[in-house]
Design a protein around this motif. Structure first.
Motif, PDB file in Angstrom:
ATOM      1  N   TYR A 154       0.842  -1.205   0.000  1.00  0.00           N
ATOM      2  CA  TYR A 154       0.000   0.000   0.000  1.00  0.00           C
ATOM      3  C   TYR A 154       0.872   1.247   0.000  1.00  0.00           C
ATOM      4  O   TYR A 154       0.606   2.214  -0.726  1.00  0.00           O
ATOM      5  N   ASP A 155       1.932   1.232   0.817  1.00  0.00           N
ATOM      6  CA  ASP A 155       2.864   2.367   0.881  1.00  0.00           C
ATOM      7  C   ASP A 155       3.466   2.653  -0.489  1.00  0.00           C
ATOM      8  O   ASP A 155       3.718   3.801  -0.851  1.00  0.00           O
ATOM      9  N   MET A 156       3.698   1.603  -1.295  1.00  0.00           N
ATOM     10  CA  MET A 156       4.299   1.753  -2.618  1.00  0.00           C
ATOM     11  C   MET A 156       3.273   2.013  -3.715  1.00  0.00           C
ATOM     12  O   MET A 156       3.636   2.220  -4.874  1.00  0.00           O
ATOM     13  N   GLY A 157       1.998   1.974  -3.374  1.00  0.00           N
ATOM     14  CA  GLY A 157       0.977   2.149  -4.400  1.00  0.00           C
ATOM     15  C   GLY A 157       0.721   0.895  -5.214  1.00  0.00           C
ATOM     16  O   GLY A 157       0.149   0.951  -6.305  1.00  0.00           O
ATOM     17  N   ASP A 158       1.150  -0.272  -4.680  1.00  0.00           N
ATOM     18  CA  ASP A 158       0.927  -1.551  -5.355  1.00  0.00           C
ATOM     19  C   ASP A 158      -0.412  -2.105  -4.880  1.00  0.00           C
ATOM     20  O   ASP A 158      -0.483  -2.985  -4.026  1.00  0.00           O
ATOM     21  N   TRP A 159      -1.495  -1.583  -5.464  1.00  0.00           N
ATOM     22  CA  TRP A 159      -2.819  -1.890  -4.944  1.00  0.00           C
ATOM     23  C   TRP A 159      -3.179  -3.368  -5.087  1.00  0.00           C
ATOM     24  O   TRP A 159      -3.971  -3.895  -4.287  1.00  0.00           O
ATOM     25  N   HIS A 160      -2.608  -4.042  -6.068  1.00  0.00           N
ATOM     26  CA  HIS A 160      -2.938  -5.451  -6.271  1.00  0.00           C
ATOM     27  C   HIS A 160      -2.528  -6.295  -5.065  1.00  0.00           C
ATOM     28  O   HIS A 160      -3.234  -7.244  -4.697  1.00  0.00           O
ATOM     29  N   ASN A 161      -1.393  -5.972  -4.463  1.00  0.00           N
ATOM     30  CA  ASN A 161      -0.906  -6.741  -3.327  1.00  0.00           C
ATOM     31  C   ASN A 161      -1.223  -6.107  -1.978  1.00  0.00           C
ATOM     32  O   ASN A 161      -0.916  -6.688  -0.930  1.00  0.00           O
ATOM     33  N   ILE A 180      -9.595  -0.280   5.623  1.00  0.00           N
ATOM     34  CA  ILE A 180      -8.752  -0.315   6.828  1.00  0.00           C
ATOM     35  C   ILE A 180      -7.350   0.173   6.500  1.00  0.00           C
ATOM     36  O   ILE A 180      -6.744   0.949   7.255  1.00  0.00           O
ATOM     37  N   PHE A 181      -6.831  -0.236   5.351  1.00  0.00           N
ATOM     38  CA  PHE A 181      -5.505   0.228   4.929  1.00  0.00           C
ATOM     39  C   PHE A 181      -5.532   1.717   4.603  1.00  0.00           C
ATOM     40  O   PHE A 181      -4.617   2.464   4.960  1.00  0.00           O
ATOM     41  N   ARG A 182      -6.614   2.133   3.928  1.00  0.00           N
ATOM     42  CA  ARG A 182      -6.729   3.556   3.572  1.00  0.00           C
ATOM     43  C   ARG A 182      -6.777   4.426   4.818  1.00  0.00           C
ATOM     44  O   ARG A 182      -6.038   5.422   4.927  1.00  0.00           O
ATOM     45  N   ASP A 183      -7.613   4.062   5.775  1.00  0.00           N
ATOM     46  CA  ASP A 183      -7.743   4.870   6.993  1.00  0.00           C
ATOM     47  C   ASP A 183      -6.437   4.870   7.795  1.00  0.00           C
ATOM     48  O   ASP A 183      -6.035   5.903   8.345  1.00  0.00           O
ATOM     49  N   ALA A 184      -5.784   3.696   7.880  1.00  0.00           N
ATOM     50  CA  ALA A 184      -4.515   3.618   8.605  1.00  0.00           C
ATOM     51  C   ALA A 184      -3.453   4.465   7.919  1.00  0.00           C
ATOM     52  O   ALA A 184      -2.663   5.155   8.586  1.00  0.00           O
ATOM     53  N   PHE A 185      -3.439   4.445   6.593  1.00  0.00           N
ATOM     54  CA  PHE A 185      -2.446   5.228   5.854  1.00  0.00           C
ATOM     55  C   PHE A 185      -2.655   6.721   6.083  1.00  0.00           C
ATOM     56  O   PHE A 185      -1.707   7.461   6.376  1.00  0.00           O
ATOM     57  N   LEU A 186      -3.887   7.169   5.976  1.00  0.00           N
ATOM     58  CA  LEU A 186      -4.165   8.605   6.132  1.00  0.00           C
ATOM     59  C   LEU A 186      -3.854   9.083   7.550  1.00  0.00           C
ATOM     60  O   LEU A 186      -3.263  10.149   7.742  1.00  0.00           O
ATOM     61  N   ALA A 187      -4.246   8.285   8.541  1.00  0.00           N
ATOM     62  CA  ALA A 187      -3.967   8.664   9.929  1.00  0.00           C
ATOM     63  C   ALA A 187      -2.464   8.649  10.200  1.00  0.00           C
ATOM     64  O   ALA A 187      -1.928   9.534  10.879  1.00  0.00           O
ATOM     65  N   SER A 188      -1.770   7.670   9.641  1.00  0.00           N
ATOM     66  CA  SER A 188      -0.317   7.579   9.827  1.00  0.00           C
ATOM     67  C   SER A 188       0.388   8.730   9.129  1.00  0.00           C
ATOM     68  O   SER A 188       1.361   9.288   9.652  1.00  0.00           O
ATOM     69  N   LEU A 189      -0.093   9.080   7.954  1.00  0.00           N
ATOM     70  CA  LEU A 189       0.513  10.173   7.205  1.00  0.00           C
ATOM     71  C   LEU A 189       0.357  11.492   7.962  1.00  0.00           C
ATOM     72  O   LEU A 189       1.302  12.295   8.053  1.00  0.00           O
ATOM     73  N   GLU A 190      -0.820  11.698   8.545  1.00  0.00           N
ATOM     74  CA  GLU A 190      -1.051  12.925   9.320  1.00  0.00           C
ATOM     75  C   GLU A 190      -0.130  12.989  10.530  1.00  0.00           C
ATOM     76  O   GLU A 190       0.491  14.024  10.800  1.00  0.00           O
ATOM     77  N   ARG A 191      -0.016  11.868  11.232  1.00  0.00           N
ATOM     78  CA  ARG A 191       0.855  11.830  12.414  1.00  0.00           C
ATOM     79  C   ARG A 191       2.314  12.005  12.019  1.00  0.00           C
ATOM     80  O   ARG A 191       3.075  12.737  12.677  1.00  0.00           O
ATOM     81  N   THR A 192       2.715  11.387  10.923  1.00  0.00           N
ATOM     82  CA  THR A 192       4.096  11.500  10.453  1.00  0.00           C
ATOM     83  C   THR A 192       4.426  12.938  10.069  1.00  0.00           C
ATOM     84  O   THR A 192       5.495  13.455  10.413  1.00  0.00           O
TER      85      THR A 192
END
Length: 417
Positions: free
Chosen positions: A376-383, A393-405
């Motif tokens: 997901y971090d690499m944009g490899d949506w297939h995997n 779940i991945f989308r929400d975790a990514f957005l929340a992590s990105l904001e915190r980062t």
């Protein structure tokens, strides 16, 4: 967003990026190896330094963290020169009295504070060696505490050696002949029943080295500020350590060296609990005293994002292993930071077998989550998917992590400015 897997390993061109430790064998009378003395070395392979405490901190840090105690000395003991600051307790030491022999330098002032400090170290189980000495009555308070006396053959002439030995043997100490440079010196010392020998006649020092784990100085400052509290928060320390992959790796290596190769650490939090407040303070003091280098902000961001996202997905999918997943996410960026395959580093990280296979081959439940998060971090949506786990779940975790980062990196950059 920075994709750690796509980022090229950092190129280390500066000598300051290499951890160095000199080591010289200490042998028994039959020539068998007994121990090593660890020595400070500059990037130019010289032994010059202006700050003795910083030199000692660098030797300890490079041995216990950067290279690893077992890599440096194997199963043998390590003799380490200590300045007064370490002996009186101003600077903490790794808690390995079974592996460290503490050398008292010849130029340290002998007073009640020093004697008290050495007594405390003896109670902790450390062996004490007096370095570069010839007999003098002023040494008697130290001789009462010493286990080993290193007699310097450059100071004591061979024709006076017998009398010095007679004086030293008034105490139950082992004698080590230091700076043995010729066959004649070796034979004279053998005839006088020296137990140990060190010098160019037996072996010259060699140098162990390794690329350092890169760590942001500002994060070290944050960690130092946190541990200065009388009762600091383990949770807050863990949050700080997880901000930096190099720092995370350092703490895990320290646990591996300080706890005799323990291989069952589940997370950074678990490692900190194993270390306790004393171990955390010792580690942080070594990091601060030896001086740290910086890593690019993009690598800090990538590490934070990966670790945070692994934790958040773990909380939704595998909550009992969320902390371990955060640690795996951080460790998954080490190849970029160190330019070294994770396979070459894995044995020095005291992680559980489940975490090991997850990191190396993405096997098991944690490995599948780590693989999906990296994708997901690499944009490899297939995997970037798990069976029966919504992509949301991945989308929400990514957005929340990105904001915190972004918040953490912005704070670090503002402090740097």
């Amino acid at each position: 967003m920075v994709n750690a897997t796509n980022t090229k390993p950092i190129q280390y061109e500066s000598d300051q990026d290499i951890a160095l430790v000199g080591r010289q064998p200490i042998c028994a009378a039959d020539g068998s190896l007994h121990a090593y003395e660890l020595l400070f070395r500059t990037p130019q392979h010289t032994c010059e330094f202006t700050d003795g405490s910083r030199a000692t901190s660098t030797v300890l840090l490079n041995t216990f963290v950067e290279i690893g105690l077992d890599r440096v000395v194997g199963t043998y003991k390590a003799f380490v020169n200590l300045t007064r600051d370490f002996l009186v307790g101003d600077h903490p030491l790794p808690s390995r009295p079974d592996r460290l022999v503490l050398e008292v330098l010849e130029n340290i002032e002998i007073d009640e504070q020093l004697i008290k400090g050495i007594r405390s170290l003896k109670r902790q189980g450390f062996k004490i060696a007096l370095d570069d000495v010839s007999f003098h009555p002023d040494l008697e308070p130290l001789l009462a505490l010493a286990d080993i006396v290193k007699v310097d053959l450059r100071i004591v002439p061979l024709d006076a050696l017998k009398e010095h030995c007679r004086q030293f043997r008034r105490w139950p100490v082992s004698l080590l002949a230091e700076k043995v440079e010729t066959y004649e010196e070796f034979e004279v010392c053998k005839a006088l029943d020296f137990q140990l020998y060190q010098g160019f006649y037996l072996s010259k020092p060699n140098i162990m080295q390794r690329v350092k784990s890169k760590t942001n100085k500002l994060i070290i400052v944050q960690l130092l500020a946190e541990i200065c509290a009388k009762q600091f928060s383990f949770e807050r320390v863990a949050d700080i350590v997880r901000q930096d992959a190099g720092l995370c790796c350092r703490f895990l290596r320290y646990v591996n060296s300080a706890f005799n190769g323990l291989q069952s650490i589940r997370s950074v939090d678990h490692a900190l609990v194993m270390m306790g407040s004393k171990g955390i303070r010792a580690m942080t003091a070594m990091l601060h005293a030896s001086g740290m280098s910086e890593v690019p902000a993009q690598c800090v961001a990538s590490t934070l994002l990966r670790g945070q996202m692994c934790r958040m997905v773990g909380e939704a999918v595998l909550p009992e292993d969320a902390d371990s997943l955060c640690t795996l996410g951080i460790l998954s960026t080490l190849e970029v930071l160190l330019g070294e395959p994770i396979e070459a580093m894995i044995d020095e990280l005291p992680i559980t077998p489940e975490m090991r296979v997850a990191l190396l081959s993405y096997a098991g439940p944690m490995g599948q989550i780590l693989k999906a998060v990296i994708a997901y971090d690499m944009g490899d949506w297939h995997n970037a998917r798990l069976e029966n786990v919504p992509l949301a779940i991945f989308r929400d975790a990514f957005l929340a992590s990105l904001e915190r980062t972004d918040e953490i990196v912005a704070a670090l950059m503002a402090a740097k400015a």
